[in-house]
Design a protein around this motif. Structure first.
Motif, PDB file in Angstrom:
ATOM      1  N   ALA A  75       0.771  -1.346  -0.119  1.00 21.14           N
ATOM      2  CA  ALA A  75       0.001   0.095  -0.033  1.00 21.14           C
ATOM      3  C   ALA A  75       0.893   1.340   0.003  1.00 21.14           C
ATOM      4  O   ALA A  75       0.294   2.238  -0.378  1.00 21.14           O
ATOM      5  N   LEU A  76       1.888   1.227   0.372  1.00 21.63           N
ATOM      6  CA  LEU A  76       3.137   2.286   0.268  1.00 21.63           C
ATOM      7  C   LEU A  76       3.189   2.698  -0.985  1.00 21.63           C
ATOM      8  O   LEU A  76       3.409   4.079  -1.268  1.00 21.63           O
ATOM      9  N   THR A  77       3.315   1.838  -2.010  1.00 25.84           N
ATOM     10  CA  THR A  77       3.448   2.375  -3.506  1.00 25.84           C
ATOM     11  C   THR A  77       2.220   2.592  -4.042  1.00 25.84           C
ATOM     12  O   THR A  77       2.090   3.476  -5.107  1.00 25.84           O
ATOM     13  N   ALA A  78       1.103   2.439  -3.320  1.00 23.40           N
ATOM     14  CA  ALA A  78      -0.336   3.119  -3.831  1.00 23.40           C
ATOM     15  C   ALA A  78      -0.623   4.366  -3.328  1.00 23.40           C
ATOM     16  O   ALA A  78      -1.649   4.995  -4.164  1.00 23.40           O
ATOM     17  N   GLY A  79      -0.139   4.870  -2.103  1.00 17.96           N
ATOM     18  CA  GLY A  79      -0.630   6.057  -1.744  1.00 17.96           C
ATOM     19  C   GLY A  79       0.166   7.435  -2.090  1.00 17.96           C
ATOM     20  O   GLY A  79       0.838   7.155  -3.190  1.00 17.96           O
ATOM     21  N   ASP A  80       0.036   8.538  -1.295  1.00 14.98           N
ATOM     22  CA  ASP A  80       0.689   9.759  -1.844  1.00 14.98           C
ATOM     23  C   ASP A  80       2.456   9.276  -1.690  1.00 14.98           C
ATOM     24  O   ASP A  80       2.820   8.496  -0.955  1.00 14.98           O
ATOM     25  N   ARG A  81       3.298   9.940  -2.656  1.00 14.87           N
ATOM     26  CA  ARG A  81       4.745   9.730  -2.720  1.00 14.87           C
ATOM     27  C   ARG A  81       5.457  10.099  -1.659  1.00 14.87           C
ATOM     28  O   ARG A  81       6.795   9.236  -1.254  1.00 14.87           O
ATOM     29  N   ILE A  82       5.166  11.040  -1.090  1.00 17.13           N
ATOM     30  CA  ILE A  82       5.834  11.648   0.111  1.00 17.13           C
ATOM     31  C   ILE A  82       6.227  10.834   1.195  1.00 17.13           C
ATOM     32  O   ILE A  82       7.479  10.556   1.805  1.00 17.13           O
ATOM     33  N   PRO A  83       5.141  10.276   1.912  1.00 16.32           N
ATOM     34  CA  PRO A  83       5.176   9.661   2.996  1.00 16.32           C
ATOM     35  C   PRO A  83       5.875   7.945   2.604  1.00 16.32           C
ATOM     36  O   PRO A  83       6.819   7.830   3.471  1.00 16.32           O
ATOM     37  N   TRP A  84       5.872   7.595   1.499  1.00 21.08           N
ATOM     38  CA  TRP A  84       6.466   6.459   1.011  1.00 21.08           C
ATOM     39  C   TRP A  84       7.967   6.815   0.819  1.00 21.08           C
ATOM     40  O   TRP A  84       8.999   5.697   1.323  1.00 21.08           O
TER      41      TRP A  84
ATOM     42  N   LEU B 181      -2.764   2.988   2.744  1.00 17.48           N
ATOM     43  CA  LEU B 181      -4.207   2.331   2.380  1.00 17.48           C
ATOM     44  C   LEU B 181      -5.291   3.186   2.386  1.00 17.48           C
ATOM     45  O   LEU B 181      -6.308   2.775   1.297  1.00 17.48           O
ATOM     46  N   ALA B 182      -5.514   3.811   3.300  1.00 22.05           N
ATOM     47  CA  ALA B 182      -6.855   4.462   3.378  1.00 22.05           C
ATOM     48  C   ALA B 182      -6.900   5.706   2.142  1.00 22.05           C
ATOM     49  O   ALA B 182      -8.215   5.789   1.498  1.00 22.05           O
ATOM     50  N   VAL B 183      -5.885   6.032   1.837  1.00 22.74           N
ATOM     51  CA  VAL B 183      -5.782   6.994   0.433  1.00 22.74           C
ATOM     52  C   VAL B 183      -6.056   6.336  -0.560  1.00 22.74           C
ATOM     53  O   VAL B 183      -6.824   6.807  -1.444  1.00 22.74           O
ATOM     54  N   ALA B 184      -5.405   5.226  -0.888  1.00 13.76           N
ATOM     55  CA  ALA B 184      -5.606   4.375  -2.122  1.00 13.76           C
ATOM     56  C   ALA B 184      -7.002   3.773  -2.276  1.00 13.76           C
ATOM     57  O   ALA B 184      -7.565   3.833  -3.275  1.00 13.76           O
TER      58      ALA B 184
ATOM     59  N   LEU C 269      -9.439   6.395  -3.437  1.00 20.35           N
ATOM     60  CA  LEU C 269      -9.246   6.625  -4.718  1.00 20.35           C
ATOM     61  C   LEU C 269      -9.677   5.187  -5.585  1.00 20.35           C
ATOM     62  O   LEU C 269     -10.478   5.697  -6.797  1.00 20.35           O
ATOM     63  N   ALA C 270      -9.646   4.266  -5.280  1.00 15.66           N
ATOM     64  CA  ALA C 270     -10.030   3.220  -5.838  1.00 15.66           C
ATOM     65  C   ALA C 270     -11.550   2.820  -5.888  1.00 15.66           C
ATOM     66  O   ALA C 270     -12.111   2.516  -6.849  1.00 15.66           O
ATOM     67  N   ASP C 271     -12.239   3.164  -4.726  1.00 15.84           N
ATOM     68  CA  ASP C 271     -13.707   3.031  -4.591  1.00 15.84           C
ATOM     69  C   ASP C 271     -14.404   4.086  -5.279  1.00 15.84           C
ATOM     70  O   ASP C 271     -15.634   3.953  -5.718  1.00 15.84           O
ATOM     71  N   ASP C 272     -13.581   4.998  -5.982  1.00 19.40           N
ATOM     72  CA  ASP C 272     -14.099   6.186  -6.396  1.00 19.40           C
ATOM     73  C   ASP C 272     -14.323   5.822  -8.025  1.00 19.40           C
ATOM     74  O   ASP C 272     -14.855   6.671  -8.856  1.00 19.40           O
ATOM     75  N   VAL C 273     -13.446   5.038  -8.467  1.00 21.11           N
ATOM     76  CA  VAL C 273     -13.405   4.636  -9.943  1.00 21.11           C
ATOM     77  C   VAL C 273     -14.507   3.884 -10.500  1.00 21.11           C
ATOM     78  O   VAL C 273     -14.698   2.820 -10.114  1.00 21.11           O
TER      79      VAL C 273
END
Length: 791
Positions: free
Chosen positions: A390-399, A542-545, A548-552
């Protein structure tokens, strides 16, 4: 334990009698074979470097030049026109050593050596001349603007010369140094085309304001920025591509899942085997066979369909062994020369699967055997391991922060290195997907969403591409976008599907073919030490991702009423037909027009990537309005189709709008100056973003004998929050597959509704053109005025 002992080349123990050294000859033999494979690859790369370095000549042509020079010399003729004598005068032969005097006084050896030097210089000069001539030939693009059947004599001569210069069998990268550089369009032409493209979208007042902004920009800041851009074009291989990769992709700090990554699907009607491990075995083998062809440069260079004109192959270089690593301000693409393993994810665990043993590629059956071992492994995930992706699926700065702080040493670094240096990533999914069951339409939509984002943690979105193998044997891929564009990945995927189904094949019981060495070491579980801080960030990413996924909203559907065969009978470009249909569908769906993006490649130029075709033109809008008011509009459709084709040709030949304006904007940022015009242009939303997935290797698929083996193509997420993403693939003569995406959060969009509008628009336009075509033929035969037919 046996496998562990085989992995150790030698062991020693200290005894009272001394050191007892034990060598494992089997391990040493495997080390030798593996090293031998590595050296063979180095020699192959060196050989290919020589062959492509002298293209369009050949290495053997050097011998011909040397022999020809020697023969003419000893026929008392000087082919160098005095150069050989001058070279001989400047050779350092003034020595007193008796051997040197003997060498200098020879009447045969010395002239021969001088002739060899001259012949080599002549040969190198001829290569440069040939390469320069080929580059000039490939810089000619007028052929694209000529009507079918009305080819000029200039173009005929040009085709003959290109064939002559390309007569030698090229390697994958042979044309790279002969491809022309992308030209910088005149700023006046770009602004004129831009204003023309936005005219149907703006009111008279808005268009007047935009015209004044463009005129002010051209007369003040524009020419200054243009000079810097031309300077870059003289220095750089491609004035767009490095900035496009950096600022459009790598500097984006939002999630790349859905927003950037795209997907490719399996066959629509056929699943070659229901066994997950077997499908994984053949798919992995086919991908590695493709990698071998890329490494050996055995792939034929891609060409413009139906021509001998080569396309840039630079994007193939980073296809395998590549990952996108996060950074605080910008990500970085890392590529390794080779990798002998793939990374596998299953049921919350990560594995390293070696695909080579003793220097040889494992057979498909052996890879299936190893995959089955992973599937049968019942060990639980380590703390924090299951959702680490999930780190690769969320925002880039936290990862980026987590990676820098917790993954730069120890077991975490070693395990992360395995994933990032792997040839590619494999997910063994525990779900079943495909067009199946009582609701195939809904299941296709679920299939698309699964490939686009999965569970948001069971893909490694940073890898150049990830393969997904489902429980029922269906497969697919998810590709990261920064390193290459969809046609490059589509070429890989076509080869993979065809090789899997038609070359490798399966046994009657669905297993891969080949023998199994059951002494192969088990796939290696990756070890992690995930602290609570990282686990907390994993949950936030994971929550961010997940949001985003649920909205597609994805909708995939095949259109089988007709295909390019019937469209081409009307002498219309299939792509123009579809693009104008999309304009009509959008107008009916939203009650207006919007800025429309169609991706076009610029790989006629070195390191070229894409350009935008602004499909919403004055001509297409005139046609749509004509249809909506039920008037005669075949002529308007023809004008819109020709306009679209011309826009596409301009984009391909370096005369597009958007990349030029983008680079001018980048220059303005470097200079620290503001432009109201550029700021407004680059802030305009693309509410309709479209792309055609090209079919490039139809020779791999025998659709006559195997009509069910057709691919669904692939798709991507919506670009604008209130817009649509539309991907389509024209398969064979009688089928077009569509992928539509939008966001549930926008009340004005609906992917299923828009899909229905696309189908209706295509059918209505075909009815209109077919009826008008018959009416036109009838009117010609009766010499009566053409009867108007209503849509």
């Amino acid at each position: 334990m046996a496998e562990a002992h085989q992995a150790v080349a030698f062991q020693f123990t200290i005894t009272p009698e001394g050191i007892d050294l034990q060598l494992s000859y089997q391990a040493l033999n495997q080390i030798y074979l593996s090293g031998l494979r590595s050296w063979k690859k180095r020699v192959s790369r060196m050989r290919n470097s020589v062959i492509k370095g002298v293209y369009p000549a050949s290495p053997s042509s050097w011998l011909f030049v040397v022999i020809a020079t020697l023969v003419t010399m000893y026929m008392h003729s000087d082919p160098s026109m005095g150069l050989i004598a001058k070279i001989q005068q400047h050779l350092p032969l003034r020595y007193t050593d008796k051997h040197t005097h003997f060498f200098r006084d020879q009447k045969f050896v010395l002239p021969s050596l001088v002739s060899l030097v001259f012949s080599t210089l002549l040969w190198l000069s001829l290569i440069l001349a040939l390469r320069f001539c080929l580059k000039l030939l490939l810089s000619y693009h007028q052929w694209m603007f000529e009507r079918h059947g009305q080819i000029s004599n200039t173009t005929k001569v040009w085709v003959t010369l290109v064939r002559l210069f390309s007569s030698r069998k090229p390697l994958l990268y042979s044309y790279q140094t002969s491809l022309p550089h992308l030209p910088v369009p005149a700023i006046k032409d770009t602004l004129s085309r831009y204003l023309e493209s936005v005219r149907p979208l703006l009111s008279d007042v808005e268009f007047k304001q935009m015209t004044e902004l463009a005129s002010q920009f051209e007369s003040t800041l524009g020419n200054r920025l243009q000079r810097y851009l031309k300077l870059k074009a003289l220095w750089a291989t491609n004035y767009v591509s490095d900035w496009w990769e950096e600022y459009v992709y790598l500097r984006s700090r939002s999630p790349i899942m859905v927003n950037s990554n795209y997907y490719g699907m399996d066959f629509l009607y056929v699943t070659p085997t229901p066994l997950q491990a077997a499908r994984a075995g053949n798919t992995i083998t086919a991908l590695l066979l493709y990698r071998r062809k890329v490494n050996r440069e055995e792939l034929k260079p891609s060409r413009v369909p139906g021509t001998v004109i080569p396309l840039c192959a630079a994007q193939c270089e980073r296809m395998f062994n590549t990952t996108r690593t996060p950074g605080a301000e910008t990500d970085v693409l890392q590529h390794w020369q080779d990798s002998e393993f793939v990374a596998v994810y299953h049921n919350g665990r990560y594995f390293r699967l070696w695909v080579y043993c003793a220097g040889r590629l494992l057979s498909p059956r052996e890879i299936e055997y190893q995959i089955q071992r992973i599937l049968d492994d019942s060990s639980p995930p380590q703390p924090g391991e299951e959702k680490l992706g999930a780190l690769t699926a969320g925002d880039r700065i936290p990862w980026s922060q987590m990676r820098k702080q917790y993954f730069t040493s120890g077991v975490n670094k070693r395990s992360l290195d395995v994933i990032e240096k792997a040839a590619f990533f494999v997910t063994l999914d525990d779900e079943e997907q495909g067009m199946r069951g009582e609701d195939p339409v809904k299941n296709l939509d679920c299939y698309a969403k699964s490939l686009l984002h999965g569970k948001c943690y069971d893909r490694w979105f940073d890898k150049s591409f990830s393969i997904v193998i489902y429980k029922n044997g269906k497969n697919g891929l998810n590709a990261e976008h920064s390193w290459a564009d969809a046609p490059t990945v589509a070429h890989l995927w076509e080869y993979t599907l065809a090789t899997d189904a038609f070359q490798l094949g399966y046994t009657e019981d669905g297993h891969c073919k080949g023998q199994v060495d059951r002494s192969l070491p088990h796939p290696q579980r990756l070890v992690w030490d995930i602290p609570s801080e990282v686990q907390a960030q994993v949950q936030r990413s994971l929550a961010v991702a997940q949001a985003l996924a649920d909205d597609v909203d994805c909708h995939v559907f095949p259109f089988r009423d007709f295909g390019k065969g019937r469209i081409k009978k009307l002498r219309i470009s299939p792509d123009a037909f579809i693009q104008i249909s999309l304009q009509l569908a959008y107008y009916r769906d939203r009650g207006g027009f919007c800025l429309t993006y169609e991706a076009s490649m610029t790989r006629l130029f070195r390191e070229g990537r894409t350009e935008t075709v602004r499909s919403c033109s004055n001509e297409s809008c005139d046609f749509v309005k004509c249809c909506m008011s039920e008037e005669q509009c075949r002529r308007l459709f023809q004008l819109a189709s020709e306009k679209h084709q011309n826009l596409y040709r301009l984009a391909m030949t370096g005369a597009g709008i958007d990349r030029h304006l983008f680079c001018l904007y980048v220059v303005s940022k470097y200079l620290g100056v503001e432009s109201s015009f550029l700021k407004q242009v680059l802030s305009e939303p693309w509410r309709l973003s479209t792309s055609q997935t090209p079919v490039q290797q139809m020779e791999l698929f025998d659709l006559k004998n195997h009509p069910d083996f057709i691919s669904l193509g692939g798709g991507f997420g919506p670009v604008a929050d209130d817009g649509y993403g539309v991907s389509y693939i024209i398969v064979g003569e009688d089928m077009i597959n569509f992928h539509v995406s939008s966001k549930y959060s926008c009340s004005e969009t609906d992917s299923h509704r828009f899909g229905a509008q696309i189908i209706k628009a295509i059918q209505d336009i075909m009815t209109l053109l077919s009826v008008d075509s018959k009416t036109s033929s009838s009117s010609k035969s009766t010499a009566q005025p053409e009867t108007k037919k209503l849509l």
